[in-house]
Design a protein around this motif. Structure first.
Motif, PDB file in Angstrom:
ATOM      1  N   ARG A 140      -0.583   7.200  13.183  1.00 24.91           N
ATOM      2  CA  ARG A 140       0.322   7.498  12.429  1.00 24.91           C
ATOM      3  C   ARG A 140       0.177   6.375  10.565  1.00 24.91           C
ATOM      4  NH1 ARG A 140       3.831  10.874  11.206  1.00 24.91           N
ATOM      5  NH2 ARG A 140       3.234  13.091  12.863  1.00 24.91           N
ATOM      6  N   ASP A 141       0.449   7.184   9.031  1.00 25.70           N
ATOM      7  CA  ASP A 141       0.858   5.659   8.196  1.00 25.70           C
ATOM      8  C   ASP A 141       1.421   5.066   9.204  1.00 25.70           C
ATOM      9  OD1 ASP A 141      -2.443   6.272   7.496  1.00 25.70           O
ATOM     10  OD2 ASP A 141      -1.311   7.996   5.707  1.00 25.70           O
ATOM     11  N   PHE A 142       2.355   5.089   9.181  1.00 21.47           N
ATOM     12  CA  PHE A 142       3.856   4.348   8.922  1.00 21.47           C
ATOM     13  C   PHE A 142       3.813   2.823   9.833  1.00 21.47           C
ATOM     14  CE2 PHE A 142       5.593   7.232  12.203  1.00 21.47           C
ATOM     15  CZ  PHE A 142       5.968   6.035  13.470  1.00 21.47           C
ATOM     16  N   ILE A 143       2.430   3.296  10.932  1.00 21.32           N
ATOM     17  CA  ILE A 143       2.432   2.029  11.652  1.00 21.32           C
ATOM     18  C   ILE A 143       1.565   1.295  10.604  1.00 21.32           C
ATOM     19  CG2 ILE A 143       1.326   1.491  14.107  1.00 21.32           C
ATOM     20  CD1 ILE A 143       3.954   2.999  14.160  1.00 21.32           C
ATOM     21  N   MET A 200       0.625  -0.864  -0.325  1.00 22.71           N
ATOM     22  CA  MET A 200      -0.029  -0.137  -0.462  1.00 22.71           C
ATOM     23  C   MET A 200       0.760   1.340  -0.247  1.00 22.71           C
ATOM     24  SD  MET A 200      -3.435   0.340   1.636  1.00 22.71           S
ATOM     25  CE  MET A 200      -4.115   1.376   2.399  1.00 22.71           C
ATOM     26  N   ILE A 201       0.108   2.672  -0.691  1.00 23.26           N
ATOM     27  CA  ILE A 201       0.675   3.610  -0.521  1.00 23.26           C
ATOM     28  C   ILE A 201       0.179   4.772   0.294  1.00 23.26           C
ATOM     29  CG2 ILE A 201       1.879   5.875  -2.141  1.00 23.26           C
ATOM     30  CD1 ILE A 201       2.598   3.126  -3.505  1.00 23.26           C
ATOM     31  N   PHE A 202      -0.150   5.468   0.421  1.00 23.37           N
ATOM     32  CA  PHE A 202      -0.555   6.630   1.192  1.00 23.37           C
ATOM     33  C   PHE A 202      -0.560   8.046   1.025  1.00 23.37           C
ATOM     34  CE2 PHE A 202       1.089   2.767   3.732  1.00 23.37           C
ATOM     35  CZ  PHE A 202      -0.065   2.527   4.440  1.00 23.37           C
ATOM     36  N   GLN A 203      -1.726   8.165   1.499  1.00 28.41           N
ATOM     37  CA  GLN A 203      -1.957   9.566   1.228  1.00 28.41           C
ATOM     38  C   GLN A 203      -0.293  10.953   1.377  1.00 28.41           C
ATOM     39  OE1 GLN A 203      -5.268  11.827   1.796  1.00 28.41           O
ATOM     40  NE2 GLN A 203      -4.458  13.135   0.879  1.00 28.41           N
ATOM     41  N   ASP A 204      -0.416  10.521   2.807  1.00 31.46           N
ATOM     42  CA  ASP A 204       0.659  11.506   3.465  1.00 31.46           C
ATOM     43  C   ASP A 204       1.903  11.098   3.529  1.00 31.46           C
ATOM     44  OD1 ASP A 204       2.461  13.007   4.723  1.00 31.46           O
ATOM     45  OD2 ASP A 204       1.332  13.382   6.163  1.00 31.46           O
ATOM     46  N   PRO A 205       3.288  11.087   2.295  1.00 31.84           N
ATOM     47  CA  PRO A 205       4.267  10.555   2.340  1.00 31.84           C
ATOM     48  C   PRO A 205       5.112  10.578   3.552  1.00 31.84           C
ATOM     49  CG  PRO A 205       4.155  12.272   1.108  1.00 31.84           C
ATOM     50  CD  PRO A 205       2.718  12.135   1.190  1.00 31.84           C
ATOM     51  N   GLN A 206       4.882  11.563   3.611  1.00 31.85           N
ATOM     52  CA  GLN A 206       6.000  12.153   5.287  1.00 31.85           C
ATOM     53  C   GLN A 206       4.920  10.678   6.622  1.00 31.85           C
ATOM     54  OE1 GLN A 206       8.634  13.771   5.182  1.00 31.85           O
ATOM     55  NE2 GLN A 206       8.464  15.432   3.572  1.00 31.85           N
ATOM     56  N   ALA A 207       3.679  10.889   6.489  1.00 37.06           N
ATOM     57  CA  ALA A 207       3.783  10.530   7.744  1.00 37.06           C
ATOM     58  C   ALA A 207       3.880   9.330   8.163  1.00 37.06           C
ATOM     59  CB  ALA A 207       1.967  10.743   7.581  1.00 37.06           C
ATOM     60  N   SER A 208       3.417   8.640   6.050  1.00 34.45           N
ATOM     61  CA  SER A 208       4.081   6.917   6.205  1.00 34.45           C
ATOM     62  C   SER A 208       5.564   6.247   6.832  1.00 34.45           C
ATOM     63  CB  SER A 208       3.234   6.944   4.938  1.00 34.45           C
ATOM     64  OG  SER A 208       4.191   6.838   3.894  1.00 34.45           O
ATOM     65  N   LEU A 209       6.758   7.824   6.503  1.00 32.86           N
ATOM     66  CA  LEU A 209       7.280   7.067   6.731  1.00 32.86           C
ATOM     67  C   LEU A 209       7.967   7.169   7.937  1.00 32.86           C
ATOM     68  CD1 LEU A 209       9.838   8.454   3.971  1.00 32.86           C
ATOM     69  CD2 LEU A 209       8.326   6.129   4.405  1.00 32.86           C
ATOM     70  N   ASN A 210       8.553   5.942   8.507  1.00 33.97           N
ATOM     71  CA  ASN A 210       9.006   6.659  10.378  1.00 33.97           C
ATOM     72  C   ASN A 210      10.056   7.452  10.528  1.00 33.97           C
ATOM     73  OD1 ASN A 210       9.863   5.870  13.020  1.00 33.97           O
ATOM     74  ND2 ASN A 210       9.776   3.896  13.387  1.00 33.97           N
ATOM     75  N   GLN A 221       9.720  13.565  -2.487  1.00 32.52           N
ATOM     76  CA  GLN A 221      11.120  12.320  -2.490  1.00 32.52           C
ATOM     77  C   GLN A 221      10.403  11.322  -1.684  1.00 32.52           C
ATOM     78  OE1 GLN A 221      13.857  15.793  -1.359  1.00 32.52           O
ATOM     79  NE2 GLN A 221      14.671  15.407  -3.832  1.00 32.52           N
ATOM     80  N   ALA A 222       9.837  12.260  -0.803  1.00 29.36           N
ATOM     81  CA  ALA A 222       9.670  10.735   0.384  1.00 29.36           C
ATOM     82  C   ALA A 222       8.377  10.504  -0.549  1.00 29.36           C
ATOM     83  CB  ALA A 222       7.950  11.694   1.460  1.00 29.36           C
ATOM     84  N   GLN A 223       7.687  10.177  -1.320  1.00 26.16           N
ATOM     85  CA  GLN A 223       6.391   9.321  -1.807  1.00 26.16           C
ATOM     86  C   GLN A 223       7.555   8.847  -2.394  1.00 26.16           C
ATOM     87  OE1 GLN A 223       4.257   7.729  -1.588  1.00 26.16           O
ATOM     88  NE2 GLN A 223       2.537   8.737  -1.838  1.00 26.16           N
ATOM     89  N   ARG A 224       8.473   8.567  -3.142  1.00 26.33           N
ATOM     90  CA  ARG A 224       9.165   8.105  -4.110  1.00 26.33           C
ATOM     91  C   ARG A 224       9.698   6.818  -2.786  1.00 26.33           C
ATOM     92  NH1 ARG A 224      11.706   9.642  -8.991  1.00 26.33           N
ATOM     93  NH2 ARG A 224      10.193  11.335  -9.247  1.00 26.33           N
ATOM     94  N   GLU A 263      -4.673   7.341  -2.475  1.00 28.95           N
ATOM     95  CA  GLU A 263      -4.386   8.720  -2.736  1.00 28.95           C
ATOM     96  C   GLU A 263      -3.298   9.377  -3.034  1.00 28.95           C
ATOM     97  OE1 GLU A 263      -6.539  11.783  -2.937  1.00 28.95           O
ATOM     98  OE2 GLU A 263      -8.689  11.110  -1.690  1.00 28.95           O
ATOM     99  N   PRO A 264      -2.399   9.018  -3.568  1.00 30.85           N
ATOM    100  CA  PRO A 264      -0.489   8.926  -3.699  1.00 30.85           C
ATOM    101  C   PRO A 264      -0.034  10.602  -4.068  1.00 30.85           C
ATOM    102  CG  PRO A 264      -1.266   7.584  -5.479  1.00 30.85           C
ATOM    103  CD  PRO A 264      -2.080   7.766  -4.752  1.00 30.85           C
ATOM    104  N   VAL A 265      -0.886  11.116  -4.893  1.00 28.56           N
ATOM    105  CA  VAL A 265      -0.535  11.802  -5.361  1.00 28.56           C
ATOM    106  C   VAL A 265      -0.610  13.579  -4.938  1.00 28.56           C
ATOM    107  CG1 VAL A 265       0.701  11.377  -7.125  1.00 28.56           C
ATOM    108  CG2 VAL A 265      -1.988  12.370  -7.320  1.00 28.56           C
TER     109      VAL A 265
END
Lengths: 355, 362, 313
Positions: free
Chosen positions: C203-206, A100-110, A163-166, A184-186
């Protein structure tokens, strides 16, 4: 727009099949049915676009398919395997092939992990040894366009949105998934960066034999990447069909309204058609019958009493509406601009089959 | 600077720099534009273009540790140098603003009525009952059903679209001469965005008010403005009538941005036109044209001496369509009007990944 | 929009407006405005923070090498009782106490006890509290209700009463004191960790980690915990300061460290009867407590500030 029924499912070949999915969650005001009896399927190599406004249940559907949200009822079949009741252990294995790829790329990365570790997180979970991970990490980062050494040790907050989404895309790819769900990846990205990410997803789809579910509220974005589209409103399916056909001659009044609401880069027209009246009804207390009837310009008494079932209005175009804009086999019933559906149909049929 | 007779707002050589630990962010760097009476100006740019900072500079809402120079002439009076008391008279009364997030710009614990009438009573000095009557009229004007009941509601009892309507009503309360709408529909759904955009245009026309509509989306301003200003990285790239710019964008950035905007008639699975790379570092922007590092048509002259604002169609044709581009898109002699995709400039679509070297880490 | 800019003109502070007079550049005769001068944003490093860290390092080093220092034994009189400070001799530079023991020596050895009690109690409490808070915040539901009930009960118990009860059951010693104080710290950290865990879990990363097949253990320890640590770590010095004060109060009430082992609170207790005639016996340890607690609080604020910056910048 009750959008119940499974008439539009295409049989056993689908990589992912969702039948009569229901997702409910409790709120202070009562139980909200975020997804109500939704069915769809995706053939291998195909891209399905799911469109709708906020509250239509498109993101909930995406998460429920991966069983990241608790589902209330329904059947989910992935690669021939029923997964809605699969034990957690089996699910952990399966999820690697459904990324899965998320909408907010920053929030989807630790935020505390570097880029080079982030992209191989999935491999670390799977227990792949360190040297192997380092190798894959470099490969994947190159594939997503971040091959330069200087990205390797950056933290997410030092990256731009694109970049974060990449990185997030690379993290999903590293697991060699078969299905990619893009939520909503973009939509959080700038226009000039959106196109970069969309092209990247398209390229990787081809090179990695991916099947994609693309969730978005932006019809233009969905148009560019999808073979089929599923239009949702308030937890229900409105329309499903080949994207060329749905865009050129929508059968559901809501699809029509959505298309008409997209601002055009045309100083004279502004919009394609008239505006939709009113606001989204409360999901706690959805309208009876067809859920769209309170805002529908064509609503009649029957719409309030009888929830419409999904049916085929044209080959490859299915709609849940008592008074569809396209009826019967004649393809030219759409009111406004219907751009030659004939060649579009001829071209889209093989497109769905080839992949 | 321009021949327009007596603009409501004329921004001249405005610079607004914001101090950060990494140095001054040149958010707005020498921008000049104007909004005529009863005219709607669209200001378009991506994040980091400086469009919102400009609006804040006009409204005196810049954060602390920032500085600006140039002139912001509102009906001929420079807002940057006017005594504080006189400026306060203008802000909120003669210039009103609508923000992106209606949820955050309304006070959650105050009823709609008080938020709507407070400004009126302060600026217009009218009584409670008169203010109430006007509030009802205003809500009706912006399309809020059952206004009497809505006035007694708290913001959280309204939907996002309704809240934005209330915000617009609040902005209109003192009958401003200029309405600045900063991304008023970004937080809203497509069908609601549509309603709000229609509403803004209608109100602007009905009242003969000047409006500045700020958006990151070219399409949002296309059908709803008379003139457009396109900004990039703190600079003005192109300005002119909406019709002229959308028919034939001349600046390379405007052209590329229009190309990259996903549209409903995009060919399925056809690669999208991209603008490679990302925004320059706002604390030390590149010399010359700031778009040059990402532009496919960069020449030496783009960097040195760099572009200056010139008439797009030769000085003789007038100063209404201005561009800051050394190597602009050819004038629309052969190009087929509104479909920029077919203009030969970006002939080979850049489908590749952005080159790593162009990406600037934030 | 000319690229050549004129020399920056003078500007004031705040949202200052530079001299707005237009400047004509030689190059094209174009009008451009002066570049505004933005007040530079410096990293705020106050003298107090430097002082705080210096003081803490000094105290810790002194406490650590106390037995190597040429100090008199803290349990044996060195001179007449109740000599005032600054009286020539090294051992009596801070005066002597009721029994003629060197206050300097007792302060340095007392630092050991006070710091040890403060550090160990707050660390132990933080450890247990964080673990409970993370479990409650991640799993929610019944286990969360139970943990919340326990912490609320612990918070509702008057702390002094709790410690009194403990010291009546167990013999007063450094160990019981630490256990008692740690118990007081647990609920604070549980609440802090629980709230933070809830916000990070959404958070999404979890969700991404779950979708990559990560187990709960990995999510808690590898995904959530590293994000909690800076916030909790910044809070630790502040709790430590509170523990030092608490130890002081307990010793003052005679429930602290049994004699002759010195602690700062105990020293104040010893001197309290003679405070009118010989205030130094109370003042000297009080000043040390004050400075150390103050320094710890400064350090905590500074750490939290830095953490906020790395989070938002």
């Amino acid at each position: 727009m009750a959008g119940s029924g499974t008439a539009h499912l295409r049989g056993e070949d689908a990589l992912l099949r969702v039948e009569e999915l229901v997702v409910e969650y409790p709120t202070k005001g009562g139980v909200v049915q975020a997804v109500s009896d939704v069915s769809f399927d995706v053939l291998p190599g195909e891209t399905l676009g799911i469109v709708g406004e906020s509250g239509c249940g498109k993101s909930t559907t995406g998460r429920a398919v991966l069983r990241l949200d608790r589902m209330t009822a329904g059947r989910i079949t992935f690669a021939g395997e029923r997964i809605e009741k699969a034990p957690e252990k089996r699910m952990r294995e399966l999820r690697r092939s459904m990324q899965m790829i998320f909408q907010d790329p920053q929030a989807s990365l630790n935020p505390r992990r570097s880029v080079k570790d982030l992209v191989v997180e999935g491999l670390a979970v799977a227990g792949v040894p360190k040297e192997e991970r380092a190798k894959v990490s470099r490969e994947v980062l190159t594939q997503v366009g971040l091959g330069s050494e200087r990205f390797a040790n950056l933290l997410p907050r030092q990256l731009s949105g694109g970049q974060a989404q990449r990185v997030a895309i690379g993290r999903a790819l590293a697991l060699r998934p078969r299905l990619l769900i893009c939520d909503e990846p973009v939509s959080a990205l700038d226009v000039s960066v959106q196109a970069q990410i969309l092209n990247l997803i398209e390229e990787l789809k081809a090179s990695h034999d991916l099947t994609v579910v693309f969730i978005a509220h932006d019809l233009g974005v969905v148009r560019a990447v999808s073979d089929n589209v599923l239009v949702m409103y308030l937890g229900k399916v409105c329309e499903f069909g080949d994207s060329e056909r749905v865009y050129s001659s929508p059968a559901h009044p809501y699809t029509r309204a959505l298309l008409d609401s997209v601002p055009l880069t045309d100083p004279d027209r502004g919009f394609n058609g008239p505006a939709l009246e009113g606001d989204l009804p409360s999901p706690l207390n959805p309208p009876t019958g067809c859920r769209f009837r309170t805002r529908c310009p064509l609503a009649e008494e029957r719409c309030a009493t009888e929830p419409p079932q999904i049916r085929e209005v044209r080959p490859g175009q299915y709609v849940a509406c008592h008074f569809p804009l396209v009826s019967g086999p004649s393809p030219d019933a759409a009111p406004a601009t219907s751009a030659e559906p004939a060649p579009a149909a001829a071209e889209s049929q093989p497109a769905a089959g080839t992949a | 600077m321009n021949a327009q007779p007596e603009p409501v707002l004329a921004v001249r050589n405005l610079r607004a720099y914001i101090g950060t630990p990494r140095g001054a962010v040149r958010a707005v760097d020498d921008v000049s534009l104007h909004v005529g009476r009863a005219q709607a100006l669209g200001v378009v740019g991506e994040s980091g273009s400086g469009k919102s900072v400009m609006a804040r500079a006009i409204m005196g809402l810049l954060p602390p540790r920032s500085a600006c120079s140039g002139e912001v002439l509102f009906k001929g009076r420079d807002l940057l140098t006017l005594p504080r008391k006189e400026r306060q008279e203008i802000w909120g009364k003669q210039i009103a603003m609508v923000f992106q997030d209606p949820g955050r710009s309304l006070n959650p614990v105050v009823r709609i009525e008080r938020q709507l009438t407070e400004g009126m009573r302060k600026h217009l000095g009218i009584g409670k009952s008169e203010a109430h009557g006007r509030a009802v009229d205003l809500l009706r004007e912006v399309g809020v059903p059952d206004p009497e009941r809505r006035l007694r509601n708290y913001p959280h009892e309204l939907s996002g679209g309704m809240r934005q309507r209330v915000m617009i009503a609040t902005a209109l309360a003192c009958e401003p001469d200029l309405l600045i709408a900063d991304e008023p529909t970004t937080a809203l759904d497509v069908t609601v965005q549509r309603q709000i955009l229609d509403l803004l245009r209608r109100v602007q026309r009905d009242r003969g008010m000047a409006m500045m509509l700020i958006s990151h989306d070219l399409a949002v301003v296309a059908g709803r403005t008379d003139r457009v200003a396109v900004m990039y990285a703190g600079r003005l790239a192109e300005t002119g009538t909406t019709r002229a710019i959308f028919a034939a964008p001349r600046h390379r950035y405007t052209h590329a941005l229009l190309d990259a905007t996903p549209s409903l008639d995009h060919q399925r699975h056809a690669p999208m036109r991209v603008i490679p790379g990302s925004l320059p570092d706002p604390t030390s922007p590149p010399p010359g044209c700031r778009f040059a590092p990402r532009c496919a048509h960069t020449t030496d002259a783009c960097v040195d001496p760099g572009p200056r604002m010139t008439s797009a169609d030769g000085v003789a044709a007038g100063m209404d369509h201005l561009i800051a581009c050394v190597n602009p898109v050819a004038a629309p002699a052969a190009a087929d009007g509104a479909a920029p995709a077919s203009v030969g400039a970006g002939a080979s679509p850049n489908t590749g990944l952005a080159k790593g070297g162009d990406l600037v880490g934030r | 929009m000319s690229a050549d800019l004129s020399k920056p003109a003078a500007a004031g502070g705040g949202a200052a407006v530079a001299e707005k007079q237009a400047v004509t550049t030689a190059a094209g005769g174009e009008v451009t405005s002066a570049e505004p001068r933005v007040p530079t944003v410096r990293k705020q490093r106050s003298v107090l923070v430097y002082f705080a860290y210096t003081w803490l390092v000094l105290i810790i080093v002194l406490a650590a090498i106390a037995s190597l220092l040429p100090l008199a034994k803290y349990s044996i009189p060195v001179d007449a009782p109740r000599i005032g400070p600054f009286g020539g001799d090294f051992d009596t530079v801070l005066g002597t106490d009721n029994q003629g023991r060197s206050i300097l020596s007792r302060i340095v050895f007392g630092a050991r006890v006070s710091l040890l009690v403060g550090a160990v109690a707050s660390l132990a409490g933080a450890l247990v509290g964080t673990a409970l808070g993370m479990i409650a915040g991640y799993f929610l539901g019944r286990i969360d209700a139970l943990i919340r009930l326990l912490t609320d009960a612990l918070l509702a118990f008057p702390p002094l009463l709790l410690l009194l009860a403990l010291s009546s059951i167990l013999t007063p010693s450094v160990k019981t004191l630490i256990i008692g104080l740690a118990l007081l710290v647990v609920p604070t950290f549980t609440r802090l960790a629980r709230a933070n865990t809830i916000s990070w879990s959404s958070r999404d990363f979890i969700m991404a980690a779950r979708n990559m097949g990560a187990r709960r253990r990995r999510i808690l320890l590898r995904e959530i915990l590293p994000n909690l640590l800076p916030g909790l770590g910044a809070y630790l010095p502040i709790v430590m300061a509170a523990m030092i004060v608490a130890e002081g109060s307990l010793s003052f009430l005679g429930m602290g460290i049994p004699p002759p082992t010195p602690s700062w609170g105990g020293m104040i207790a010893d001197g309290k009867d003679a405070v009118a005639d010989h205030p130094h016996m109370v003042m000297v340890p009080a000043v040390f407590i004050f400075l150390t607690v103050f320094a710890l609080n400064q350090a905590g604020d500074h750490l939290r500030h830095r953490f906020d910056r790395t989070l938002h910048d």
